[in-house]
Design an enzyme around this catalytic site. Structure first.
Site, PDB file in Angstrom:
ATOM      1  N   GLU A   1       0.805  -1.150  -0.043  1.00 20.35           N
ATOM      2  CA  GLU A   1      -0.023   0.136  -0.069  1.00 20.35           C
ATOM      3  C   GLU A   1       0.700   1.408   0.075  1.00 20.35           C
ATOM      4  O   GLU A   1       1.772   1.240   0.811  1.00 20.35           O
ATOM      5  CB  GLU A   1      -0.763  -0.061   1.203  1.00 20.35           C
ATOM      6  CG  GLU A   1      -1.643   1.214   1.394  1.00 20.35           C
ATOM      7  CD  GLU A   1      -2.723   1.092   2.712  1.00 20.35           C
ATOM      8  OE1 GLU A   1      -2.599   0.308   3.627  1.00 20.35           O
ATOM      9  OE2 GLU A   1      -3.624   1.819   2.746  1.00 20.35           O
TER      10      GLU A   1
ATOM     11  N   LYS B   1      -8.948   2.541  -2.650  1.00 18.04           N
ATOM     12  CA  LYS B   1      -9.371   1.915  -1.227  1.00 18.04           C
ATOM     13  C   LYS B   1     -10.817   2.591  -0.709  1.00 18.04           C
ATOM     14  O   LYS B   1     -10.834   3.439  -0.982  1.00 18.04           O
ATOM     15  CB  LYS B   1      -8.553   2.423  -0.418  1.00 18.04           C
ATOM     16  CG  LYS B   1      -8.417   1.697   1.067  1.00 18.04           C
ATOM     17  CD  LYS B   1      -7.125   2.171   1.857  1.00 18.04           C
ATOM     18  CE  LYS B   1      -6.913   1.374   3.138  1.00 18.04           C
ATOM     19  NZ  LYS B   1      -5.850   1.757   4.082  1.00 18.04           N
TER      20      LYS B   1
ATOM     21  N   CYS C   1      -5.320  -3.244   1.954  1.00 17.52           N
ATOM     22  CA  CYS C   1      -5.294  -3.141   3.479  1.00 17.52           C
ATOM     23  C   CYS C   1      -6.414  -3.241   4.214  1.00 17.52           C
ATOM     24  O   CYS C   1      -7.360  -4.314   4.163  1.00 17.52           O
ATOM     25  CB  CYS C   1      -4.411  -2.111   3.952  1.00 17.52           C
ATOM     26  SG  CYS C   1      -3.653  -2.577   5.614  1.00 17.52           S
TER      27      CYS C   1
END
Lengths: 536, 536
Positions: free
Chosen positions: B27, B105, B141
């Site tokens: 990330e 994300k 994540c």
């Protein structure tokens, strides 16, 4: 919590006696703003809840009174290491000993100094309350900066918008708020009451100045800034008729002075310090901080210490003594020469053959810091540091030296503004503590750290007009080096200032907190990594 | 940025040579995690964008290679003082010199050390990529800790989930991650590849240990922890066949040691310090930090200084010399007596008639801090501080004294764990720098600050077993005083520890940053007001 609850009860009773039937208190008035990670503690939420009940019961004997209090509500749900928040930033209406209506804040600021999405879930519904036949739409602070919550309140039948707030001060903020609230009034065609808090909370100052707008967006009236009061607003049908503000609009320097004084007073008093101690150097920064400290707490609670070295000029002594006398504060002198000699002797073997440099300058500053802290430890006074924003930006200050202390009063005041404030204070005496407190020569002499012979700030830094202008563009307004160059600044200056800002992040991380007075301070609203190669 | 881009290009080429056709990087791999307020700078986003293009072009000659890089994208829209974010935390797939797919994300953590909602707007769509006939669902994540993004990837046709991460280490985190990812695999019935980063970034350590799960949630294999590597995973249809991890699972103390060593090494090297200096007292904390420093950087880059006072016991000298010899580091002695005498003489008039107290103890600590900082200033070494978490919590440390330094290595390690780590290190030599580095007596003697005659820590604090247990409950787990009492702790101990935690907030605010190794450190994940009356 208990203190706030009692204050609300007392103020509400006073307001009721003067005829009020709706009392607005600020956002999170029960616990103060911002409570930060205290909000993660179930015991804190419970204590807030009990305080809300305490206020409700304390006013139960006034059945026609409605009081709006701000408080956190609910708790977060944790699934393994992930927290899902079901906690809200709430405005609850108390009447006849009960909670008769409640509203959850919808717009949660998470920028600048704000971290509300760390703690709160957004509300979804409007809340309109009937008070003596008038339908009042409740909003909390950020809500009123957006169209949707204002429109939702109107759609739910509101005839007037009541906004409770905790809106941190910076220079110019008052005008921004009125402008934005005017938009809300115009959008809905409703009058708007803006209830604001007053006081210092760590680095933030709330400046009061509650106000009311007519439905056409014009200012109907405004409460005092920087002072607590019960401020009455009449309304009938679609008009508000507030009391007029005393004194009218102040200028920026006056606001700034008031904010600094209030910030110091509240930090020192709320944290229980009996008194203040500060190092007086004969320079303008410590002179200004001394004047602020005396305006905040009175000369009896302030003492200063001059700590001369061999590099201290004669005029520094003369002016420091003169200033202390003008301010009527205790003044002592402690030479740092014996300690300086002792350190140099201890290190002579280590430093053999090496020229003196910033190391020896820092030792002097650290001896002064240690002396002030010793007086603080022995007598319980808080040490105020005297560094300004230009120094904090460029690292023109010594960690554990002049940066040692509990509260950094002018850390968000750039050096050019320090000069303006000194002039302003010499022309005004807002707290009646003494006219023209700062000797003229302190303002006019070239600034110097006096840590080596014939040193001036301008040996190490660009002229402050240039430094501060670059600082404002780069640090306060996120401009790139390219943009600053395009505005006509010299490449060498831009390179030097932006590099200094970057490499001194580690120093700022260990600085005491201080009062935020711009829209970007070196505090909660400046979150930079120390480890980073980026600079542009 | 340039450094990361080059590293990615080099690693991707190496992986390609070994047969890889899809390369996952962590990330925000382009800029590192977390970039904090750098994200607010348009110039930073632009530089990231250029680095992404640089990687794409650098790998253009491998047309069948897909590389996933993490980077920020877009900018915020400001309306007056309100920022509306349209910036995303992005995973972009590079192939043939172009960006062939991109994913934003969806789940933005805003708790503990995370502030992603300060910077990012959540994405809404899944992204599934075809690589050599296999459909790979991208996740970033936090996404994989929630059901919806995993299900969305599957619904969009994913046959395997590829998660790129920057997940801060704490003791036990590795197990938490695998457990949660197992849930994701089971939920979707898909194999899952977890690609993680390695390295220290200010207070955070990333521990690597990438892993792969079969579609039934069982662990297929794991990469090394605390070390960078190109780790290969084969997959065919619905199974993953990764290389097995070398060495297997480590225990908590081993992980903790590795994290502290990596945290020190990366902070010192990334910030360009040539060497480390620290004060050695003959006590266990400084002994432990010395061993960590040597494991991190080797004995040539570490020096220590013993700074005795009249209160320094004979055994402290003996053990400090012994320890320095065992670790093969430069060791010097500098008496603080002359400076201490000079300070006492300067203050004798102020302190006349008053007994010695903590003031004089603090002066000694501040002399030591000033000496270490002088050596740091003259030679460019970084000073490591040696205070532990129990001291940071209770304020059993001196601001500008033993707290003076650039990096607080064990500030998140409670004293009881300090003892365990010292034993562990004496039984293991993970970096081959020396067996049994810590003299046994340093571990077994009663801890003392040696700032007055016959002082021990236990004069001022509850036994460390009690202190640390209360600290863990109150500070790490947000338990209330009530809950801790209910668990059987003595009221006086609970009262004392929780009060000390509260009143020392101002000290911690000026402490150097240090390595986070628990799920709650005194760092970004501890945001308490200084000014507050609440305690419960």
């Amino acid at each position: 919590m208990t203190g706030n609850a009692e204050k609300i009860i007392t103020a509400a009773k006073a307001a009721y006696t003067q005829g009020a039937r709706l009392v607005l208190t600020p956002e999170l008035s029960i616990c103060g703003y911002p409570p930060e990670d205290l909000l993660l503690r179930a015991a804190f939420i419970k204590a807030c809840d009990e305080a809300v009940s305490h206020v409700a019961l304390g006013l139960a004997q006034y059945p026609d009174l409605h009081v709006v209090v701000g408080h956190p509500q609910g708790s977060d749900v944790r699934t393994k290491s992930t927290a899902i928040q079901k906690r809200t930033n709430q405005a609850t209406v108390l009447s006849s000993g009960k909670r008769v209506a409640t509203y959850a804040k919808r717009e949660l600021p998470n920028y600048q100094v704000f971290d509300e999405r760390r703690y709160f879930t957004a509300g979804e519904a409007a809340c309109v309350l009937d008070v003596c036949g008038t339908r009042v739409g409740l909003l909390i602070c950020e809500d009123a900066w957006f169209d949707a919550p204002c429109q939702a309140a109107k759609a739910a039948g509101a005839q007037v918008l009541a906004v409770i707030n905790a809106s941190p001060f910076h220079v110019g903020k008052q005008a921004e708020r009125i402008e934005r609230m005017t938009d809300g009034a115009l959008l809905t065609g409703l009058p708007l009451i803006y209830a604001h808090c007053v006081g210092g909370q760590d680095e933030i100052v709330f400046d009061g100045g509650s106000f009311a707008l007519h439905s056409d967006g014009t200012l109907a009236g405004r409460a005092k800034s920087f002072a607590e009061e019960v401020w009455m607003v009449d309304w009938q049908a679609s008009t508000v008729r507030p009391e007029l503000v005393e004194g009218g609009v102040q200028d920026d320097l006056s606001d700034l002075w008031q904010a600094l004084v209030l910030g110091v007073r509240d930090y020192v008093n709320k944290n229980g310090f009996p008194s203040i101690i500060l190092g007086l150097s004969g320079g303008i920064d410590s002179a200004l901080v001394l004047a602020i400290a005396v305006d905040a707490l009175g000369s009896e609670r302030v003492r200063c210490v001059m700590m001369p070295s061999p590099y201290t000029a004669e005029i520094s002594w003369v002016d420091a003594r003169d200033m202390a006398k003008r301010m009527n504060v205790r003044y002592d002198e402690l030479s740092i020469i014996p300690e300086f000699e002792a350190f140099k002797a201890s290190l002579s073997h280590e430093f053999i053959g090496l020229a003196e440099d910033a190391t020896e300058e820092n030792i002097q500053a650290r001896i002064r810091g240690t002396l002030l802290m010793a007086l603080s430890n022995k007598f319980g006074s808080i040490v105020l540091t005297t560094g300004n924003k230009s120094e904090m930006a460029t690292g023109y200050c010594t960690l554990y030296g002049d940066m040692a202390g509990g509260f950094a009063v002018i850390k968000d005041v750039a050096k050019t503004t320090v000069f303006k404030l000194a002039h302003w204070r010499n022309q005004h005496d807002p707290f009646g503590t003494g006219a023209q407190p700062i000797p003229e020569r302190i303002i006019t002499r070239p600034p110097s750290a006096e840590l080596r012979a014939d040193q001036t700030d301008q040996d190490s830094l660009p002229p402050y007009e240039v430094l501060d202008a670059i600082l404002e563009r780069y640090m306060e307004n996120d401009q790139s080096i390219e943009e600053i160059l395009a505005a006509g600044f010299a490449a060498a200056d831009v390179e030097r200032v932006t590099k200094l800002i970057k490499i001194n992040e580690y120093k700022r991380r260990q600085a005491p907190i201080g009062i935020r007075v711009t829209h970007r301070s070196f505090g909660k609203d400046w979150r930079y990594p120390i480890t980073s190669k980026f600079r542009a």
